[in-house]
Write an enzyme that holds these catalytic residues in place. Structure first.
Site, mmCIF file in Angstrom:
data_model
loop_
_atom_site.group_PDB
_atom_site.id
_atom_site.type_symbol
_atom_site.label_atom_id
_atom_site.label_comp_id
_atom_site.label_asym_id
_atom_site.label_seq_id
_atom_site.Cartn_x
_atom_site.Cartn_y
_atom_site.Cartn_z
ATOM 1 C CE LYS A 41 23.058 9.831 -41.643
ATOM 2 N NZ LYS A 41 22.135 8.764 -41.231
ATOM 3 C CG ASP A 68 21.160 6.961 -44.150
ATOM 4 O OD1 ASP A 68 21.195 6.085 -45.031
ATOM 5 O OD2 ASP A 68 21.903 6.960 -43.149
ATOM 6 C CE LYS A 70 22.632 3.037 -44.137
ATOM 7 N NZ LYS A 70 22.038 3.929 -43.117
ATOM 8 C CG ASP A 73 11.489 -4.864 -50.821
ATOM 9 O OD1 ASP A 73 11.241 -5.917 -51.463
ATOM 10 O OD2 ASP A 73 10.896 -4.543 -49.789
ATOM 11 C CB THR A 133 31.461 3.500 -42.693
ATOM 12 O OG1 THR A 133 30.295 3.855 -41.941
ATOM 13 C CG2 THR A 133 31.481 4.258 -43.996
ATOM 14 N NE ARG A 225 27.686 6.963 -33.221
ATOM 15 C CZ ARG A 225 27.984 5.685 -33.437
ATOM 16 N NH1 ARG A 225 27.842 4.806 -32.463
ATOM 17 N NH2 ARG A 225 28.405 5.296 -34.621
HETATM 18 O O1 LIG Z 1 27.886 3.077 -44.439
HETATM 19 C C1 LIG Z 1 27.217 3.828 -43.715
HETATM 20 C C2 LIG Z 1 25.984 4.318 -44.087
HETATM 21 C C3 LIG Z 1 25.317 5.170 -43.253
HETATM 22 N N1 LIG Z 1 25.829 5.532 -42.061
HETATM 23 C C4 LIG Z 1 25.061 6.472 -41.222
HETATM 24 O O2 LIG Z 1 25.842 7.637 -40.975
HETATM 25 C C5 LIG Z 1 25.705 8.071 -39.643
HETATM 26 C C6 LIG Z 1 27.051 8.052 -38.981
HETATM 27 O O3 LIG Z 1 26.905 8.359 -37.624
HETATM 28 P P1 LIG Z 1 28.135 8.457 -36.616
HETATM 29 O O4 LIG Z 1 27.449 8.684 -35.294
HETATM 30 O O5 LIG Z 1 28.966 9.637 -37.060
HETATM 31 O O6 LIG Z 1 28.899 7.174 -36.648
HETATM 32 C C7 LIG Z 1 24.678 7.148 -38.987
HETATM 33 O O7 LIG Z 1 23.429 7.783 -39.052
HETATM 34 C C8 LIG Z 1 24.664 5.913 -39.866
HETATM 35 O O8 LIG Z 1 23.399 5.321 -39.936
HETATM 36 C C9 LIG Z 1 27.042 5.031 -41.674
HETATM 37 O O9 LIG Z 1 27.540 5.318 -40.565
HETATM 38 N N2 LIG Z 1 27.715 4.202 -42.527
#
Ligand SMILES: O=c1ccn([C@@H]2O[C@H](COP(=O)(O)O)[C@@H](O)[C@H]2O)c(=O)[nH]1
Length: 247
Positions: A41, A68, A70, A73, A133, A225
């Site tokens: 991603k 990603d 998002k 607009d 999230t 992460r």
């Molecule tokens: O609702 C959302 C949409 C996108 N993300 C993205 O996913 C990864 C999650 O990374 P972690 O390090 O596992 O927390 C990150 O790139 C976010 O931009 C999200 O977390 N929640």
């Protein structure tokens, strides 16, 4: 129910969030994941630093790519943006459902524009972010101004996205069952908020373990992460794959 996956099936469900500050750092991690069968991603941090070139490099290595960014607009701008993204040859990208139906339909039109003009060989999947999230019920109700539960808000946006013609949504694994009940099994769920047992939550509010996410029926697990911030990303991915292949 515990779902038993083969290693290949498990890897194909994982999208590794390459949240790195530049191409060199991202490619260092990507080289450790090459051949595993997982997706990568590319989000804002990496794309704003390394642009189209990093997408080309990752495709050359053979990864499927979820871009990603998002988009959120006015419809005309999103239509043009979607057309440009479709030209890049990514496999999936997203928009915010909060932009409304006309905006989401415009994203689909942008993809069609690129395909019809012969600028894209195939159409990427288009999905919508429902509620981030990192958003808790308190934030949703008290700051964003949406009443009710997070699940209700997520499902309302998922239904809107489905009616606009999108192929799926981004949500937490906790909402997958409700989304599938409202939108059908074939409507894709792409779920960040994944934390192996004992891993730091960081800024995530709605989380499950990889195993819980798969057992809950998610299609794709977005993991950043817990893999890319580990000293050995390949080993971190391996231990998640092990969790998913053991029944
Ligand atoms: O609702 C959302 C949409 C996108 N993300 C993205 O996913 C990864 C999650 O990374 P972690 O390090 O596992 O927390 C990150 O790139 C976010 O931009 C999200 O977390 N929640």
């Amino acid at each position: 129910m515990t779902l038993s996956l083969t290693r290949k099936e498990a890897a194909a469900k994982i999208m590794v969030g390459l949240d790195k500050p530049d191409a060199e750092a991202a490619l260092q991690v990507a080289s450790r994941l090459e051949g595993t069968g997982c997706w990568v991603k590319v989000g804002m941090e990496l794309f704003y630093a390394a642009g189209h070139e990093i997408v080309r490099e990752l495709k050359k290595i053979g990864f499927k790519i979820f871009l990603d960014l998002k988009m959120h607009d006015i419809p005309n701008t999103v239509r043009g943006g979607a057309r440009s993204i479709a030209r890049m040859g990514v496999d999936m990208f997203n928009v915010h459902a909060a932009g409304g139906s006309a905006m989401m339909q415009a994203a689909m039109q942008g993809v069609n524009d690129a395909v019809e003009a012969g600028e894209a060989q195939s159409a990427p999947l288009v999905i919508a972010v429902t509620q981030l999230t990192s958003t808790s019920r308190e934030t949703l109700n008290g700051e964003i101004g949406i009443a009710g539960s997070v699940e209700e808000a997520v499902v309302r946006y998922a239904v809107l996205a489905k009616h606009a013609g999108l192929q799926g949504v981004v949500a937490s694994p906790l909402e997958v069952e409700a989304i599938k009940a409202a939108c059908g099994e074939g409507f894709l769920t792409v779920t960040p908020g994944i934390r192996p047992a004992g891993a730091a939550l960081g800024d995530q509010a709605r989380v499950t373990t990889p195993r819980e996410a798969v057992d809950g029926g998610t299609d794709y697990l977005v993991i950043g992460r817990p893999i890319v911030a580990e000293p050995d990303p390949a080993q971190a991915l391996e231990s998640i794959l092990k969790e998913l292949t053991e029944s």
